[in-house]
Design a protein around this motif. Sequence first.
Motif, mmCIF file in Angstrom:
data_model
loop_
_atom_site.group_PDB
_atom_site.id
_atom_site.type_symbol
_atom_site.label_atom_id
_atom_site.label_comp_id
_atom_site.label_asym_id
_atom_site.label_seq_id
_atom_site.Cartn_x
_atom_site.Cartn_y
_atom_site.Cartn_z
ATOM 1 N N SER A 1 4.990 10.038 8.312
ATOM 2 C CA SER A 1 5.293 8.687 7.378
ATOM 3 C C SER A 1 4.145 9.383 6.248
ATOM 4 O O SER A 1 2.700 9.439 7.224
ATOM 5 C CB SER A 1 5.462 7.479 6.998
ATOM 6 O OG SER A 1 4.232 6.976 7.801
ATOM 7 N N GLU A 2 3.782 9.263 4.780
ATOM 8 C CA GLU A 2 3.027 9.155 4.463
ATOM 9 C C GLU A 2 1.962 8.478 4.509
ATOM 10 O O GLU A 2 0.265 8.367 4.626
ATOM 11 C CB GLU A 2 2.992 9.441 2.446
ATOM 12 C CG GLU A 2 2.567 10.107 1.435
ATOM 13 C CD GLU A 2 1.580 11.462 1.524
ATOM 14 O OE1 GLU A 2 -0.349 11.156 1.615
ATOM 15 O OE2 GLU A 2 1.998 11.943 2.433
ATOM 16 N N ARG B 1 0.239 9.074 7.709
ATOM 17 C CA ARG B 1 -0.825 9.818 7.324
ATOM 18 C C ARG B 1 -2.202 10.013 7.329
ATOM 19 O O ARG B 1 -3.470 10.014 7.597
ATOM 20 C CB ARG B 1 -0.352 11.166 6.583
ATOM 21 C CG ARG B 1 1.406 12.317 7.025
ATOM 22 C CD ARG B 1 1.625 13.183 6.292
ATOM 23 N NE ARG B 1 2.562 13.268 7.087
ATOM 24 C CZ ARG B 1 3.451 14.454 6.369
ATOM 25 N NH1 ARG B 1 3.430 14.874 4.865
ATOM 26 N NH2 ARG B 1 5.012 15.426 6.695
ATOM 27 N N GLN B 2 -2.272 8.430 5.475
ATOM 28 C CA GLN B 2 -3.116 7.736 5.480
ATOM 29 C C GLN B 2 -3.921 7.347 6.401
ATOM 30 O O GLN B 2 -5.852 7.640 6.154
ATOM 31 C CB GLN B 2 -2.886 7.488 3.707
ATOM 32 C CG GLN B 2 -4.248 6.406 2.994
ATOM 33 C CD GLN B 2 -4.998 7.676 2.546
ATOM 34 O OE1 GLN B 2 -4.733 8.924 2.269
ATOM 35 N NE2 GLN B 2 -6.209 7.587 2.629
#
Length: 362
Positions: free
Chosen positions: A200-201, A204-205
């Motif tokens: 998921s974003e 990733r962050q």
Amino acid sequence: MSESIQTELVNFSMLEEAATQEQREELTRNVVNLYSLTSATCSKEQIDIYDAVLMRLADLVSDDGRSHMAETLAKLRRAPESVVLKLANDIIDVARPLLETSTILRDADLIEIAKKQSQDHMHAIAGRDVLSEMVTDVLVENGDKPVKHRLAANHGAAFSDQSVNKLLHAAEDDQELQLSLGLRGDLHDDYIVRLIAIASEQVRQRLVEQGEGGAASRIPQAARLAAQRMSNEYWLARYDFETAQEAVLGRFGRNGLSEQLLRRFAEEDRFPEAVVTFACLAGIGLSEAMHWMVRVDTQPFVVMARACGLTPMTVQALLKIGPWRHRLSADMRMETFNRYQSLNRDKARRMVAMWRDQRMAS
């Protein structure tokens, strides 16, 4: 094991007929505490006596009594095998410390427990300092989400390609598992690409943030794990070679040792017994054999194995047990075996003779 020796330690007739539950609990604590204080100097016969006594006491005490037993024995490098295995198959509140830390449990034991006991048992196993691919394959296949989470976050766990694929599949809708896999340092590039594709974003962050600022906080733990895996002494401390030597020589004698017995110990994953047998067959000291069969540089073992005339089947079996199961990659294991096969036996004997001459000269 004589009955008289057993009854000197515990009078079971009185214990079963007249003692109260509180007295049984107290006696059990006293016996296991006494063993913990003397385990380092106990002979094989004495360990067997404690094993038999503790096995019977385990049937007479409460969950709390067995928990104390398990917690005490889990800390010991030399612990009675039968009672450790019995308690490791007990309810999870009893079994947990043994499943998480006991070096007495072999991979075969852990696999059997994982297959027949609860998810909680698997969760405890998933937290061990060192886990082989054989064990993690079973845990990944049969474990629930918490088991997979703990495994993925365990940097002492080794995974086969099959298990990594299953974890990546399970991570498709599991952000915690995505993050744990992303923080591992042993994923191949292809797996990292797949992980990034499904992450998921938010994950990733977080991985980016961990890479930039959080990595420093993980350095001490990573350094400790790396140092452990590189240290011969760390691996040797996990095994009880003294008891193994007494047991093997006491049962078979030096004249009863053979390559067939050596291979049997290897196939049963009895690393200390295999080291003792190899030392005797090779005519080298136990300390020398211990260090040869733990180190990543396998050349001394290769030369001695060829000089002794060990068969390829035995050499292959030995390369897959004990520390080498964890320290040697498949490629390293194959390279070692190829060196063994290409080495001329006469040349190996000359090399061994030269080593012994040098040792005598020094």
